[in-house]
Design a protein around this motif. Structure first.
Motif: not given
Length: 170
Positions: A99-111
């Protein structure tokens, strides 16, 4: 609870050796706060990655944000490069549910839209809840279900692993 945990300094050395052949001049690195950022700081330096290190604070991207809230020691994310079209090494300390990695990928795609994201973890403890796997793993550790595996860093920068028992429901 009697579990023998690996020496994270030795695990770090093994992980560093595995990563060296995969790093190119175009490689960029992002660490997930807090433990992943500690590991990423050292890897970034030891691998000689030229692009500045990025860090992610995924607090707002967690699927349990409404129940856990925002912690007082939270630092903002810093991505000092354009992620679009880049190969990103995303670094975390302990891979558990995913779940932490999923959240991190979601944020990366915001960039932006990276070309690829390779997950680098110091320790994989299993018990995944999401279909996420690491491409680079320092060590795989079996711990009792629900126990917390915690990475800590002392004032000298040395890493240590600690296992905390799951607290019984009151």
């Amino acid at each position: 609870m009697s579990v023998t945990l690996p020496d994270p300094e030795r695990v770090y050395t093994d992980l560093l050796a595995r990563l060296k052949p995969a790093v190119t001049p175009e490689t960029v690195m992002v660490g997930i706060q807090t433990g992943g950022a500690w590991v990423a700081e050292r890897l970034h330096r030891d691998l000689g990655i030229a692009t500045p290190l990025g860090t992610l604070n995924i607090s707002f991207y967690r699927d349990d944000y409404s129940s856990s809230g925002l912690h007082s020691n939270v630092r903002p994310s810093q991505i000092p490069f354009d992620v679009s079209g880049r190969r990103i090494l995303l670094v975390d300390d302990v891979l558990y549910t995913g779940r932490t990695v999923r959240g991190a990928m979601n944020e990366l795609f915001d960039y932006g839209r990276p070309d690829t994201i390779d997950l680098v973890v110091l320790v994989d403890r299993g018990e995944r809840q999401l279909p996420i796997c690491a491409q680079f793993i320092g060590a795989t550790v079996s711990v009792p279900k629900g126990a917390k595996l915690d990475l800590r860093r002392d004032d000298a920068g040395r890493l240590s692993l600690h296992l905390e028992e799951k607290k019984p429901d009151a």
